[in-house]
Design a protein around this motif. Sequence first.
Motif, PDB file in Angstrom:
ATOM      1  N   TYR A   1      -8.511   2.626   2.526  1.00  0.00           N
ATOM      2  CA  TYR A   1      -8.032   1.428   3.225  1.00  0.00           C
ATOM      3  C   TYR A   1      -7.009   0.673   2.387  1.00  0.00           C
ATOM      4  N   VAL A   2      -7.174   0.665   1.069  1.00  0.00           N
ATOM      5  CA  VAL A   2      -6.180   0.027   0.206  1.00  0.00           C
ATOM      6  C   VAL A   2      -4.849   0.756   0.292  1.00  0.00           C
TER       7      VAL A   2
ATOM      8  N   GLY B   1      -2.869  -1.944   1.920  1.00  0.00           N
ATOM      9  CA  GLY B   1      -2.548  -2.738   0.740  1.00  0.00           C
ATOM     10  C   GLY B   1      -1.075  -3.110   0.694  1.00  0.00           C
ATOM     11  N   ALA B   2      -0.711  -3.931  -0.293  1.00  0.00           N
ATOM     12  CA  ALA B   2       0.674  -4.411  -0.394  1.00  0.00           C
ATOM     13  C   ALA B   2       1.668  -3.269  -0.545  1.00  0.00           C
ATOM     14  N   GLN B   3       1.259  -2.199  -1.235  1.00  0.00           N
ATOM     15  CA  GLN B   3       2.119  -1.035  -1.421  1.00  0.00           C
ATOM     16  C   GLN B   3       1.703   0.129  -0.521  1.00  0.00           C
ATOM     17  N   GLY B   4       0.869  -0.145   0.456  1.00  0.00           N
ATOM     18  CA  GLY B   4       0.371   0.915   1.326  1.00  0.00           C
ATOM     19  C   GLY B   4       1.309   1.243   2.466  1.00  0.00           C
TER      20      GLY B   4
ATOM     21  N   ASP C   1       2.485 -11.645   8.290  1.00  0.00           N
ATOM     22  CA  ASP C   1       1.468 -12.512   7.684  1.00  0.00           C
ATOM     23  C   ASP C   1       0.056 -12.134   8.145  1.00  0.00           C
ATOM     24  N   VAL C   2      -0.218 -10.843   8.137  1.00  0.00           N
ATOM     25  CA  VAL C   2      -1.540 -10.332   8.497  1.00  0.00           C
ATOM     26  C   VAL C   2      -2.209  -9.817   7.232  1.00  0.00           C
ATOM     27  N   LYS C   3      -3.385 -10.328   6.925  1.00  0.00           N
ATOM     28  CA  LYS C   3      -4.114  -9.929   5.726  1.00  0.00           C
ATOM     29  C   LYS C   3      -5.325  -9.090   6.105  1.00  0.00           C
TER      30      LYS C   3
END
Length: 300
Positions: free
Chosen positions: A128-129, A133-136, A146-148
């Motif tokens: 899932y990361v 993730g930010a680099q996924g 802006d979806v976390k």
Amino acid sequence: MSASIALPGATDRYEAPSTREPLWVKVTLITLALSFFAVFLLLPLGTVFAEALRKGWGTYLTVLVEPDALASIRLTLLVAAIAVPLNLVFGVAAAWAIAKFEFPGKRLLITFIDLPFSVSPVISGLIYVLMFGAQGWFGPWLAEHDVKIIFAVPGIVLATVFVTFPFVARELIPLMEAQGTEEEEAAVVLGASGWQVFWHTTLPNIKWGLLYGVILCNARAMGEFGAVSVVSGHIRGKTNTMPLHVEILYNEYNYAAAFAVASLLALLALVTLGLKALVERQANRQRREALRERAESSGE
């Protein structure tokens, strides 16, 4: 264990020597089982409660009402409240499809259902990361909108759903396969719709197995550590579930607080065990009644 065989013309029952064990074997096996239970299950469980209450009930209750502890409890219950219904819907749909129908890819679907049993929870969290993730794969798009997901509640829910979704399906598949399709086919012949067949024919037959699977799913959802640890970010008061909060407290040498929160998880496990035993008893009773009715009907 011994087997009794009734011989023709004999007044007594004959016990096959090959299935009799000496008394010392029975005593040894029972002693080993009880010793294993005491050392590996009962002793650790008692230690948890003893350490949690070592400084008294006042300290115990104070620790549990701390803001971070309450946040971890709320998050654990929230994640379970989302993951369990999702797995309930998926498990019933998958079991119904696999047990009642033949279709291409059926064996592949069964393999996918068993996948979380063979994949480490840490690896599933890492997947899932890598995806969110930010680099996924989807990280840049999620950041733009802006979806976390990772290091937030959605990621924890996704990881929990992944590690728990086999429980309901795996409990229902053999049960529904054993029941066959005769009752559903009879209901369709009598004019029942698909929903009527499910609500009035299928669901009453699987209710105890379904409840059993939900109980196991809920227990795993509340106690999951590995996958949740990877995707949570360990943000105190926000993304820490109860198992993660216990780890943080223990690493900070706050043993009283760690064991206090752990005791809540232990209590949940004991409640789950009691519900599991109750469901098994009801299911066995229903099974015996069904067999008795079937025997009576065949005798008539």
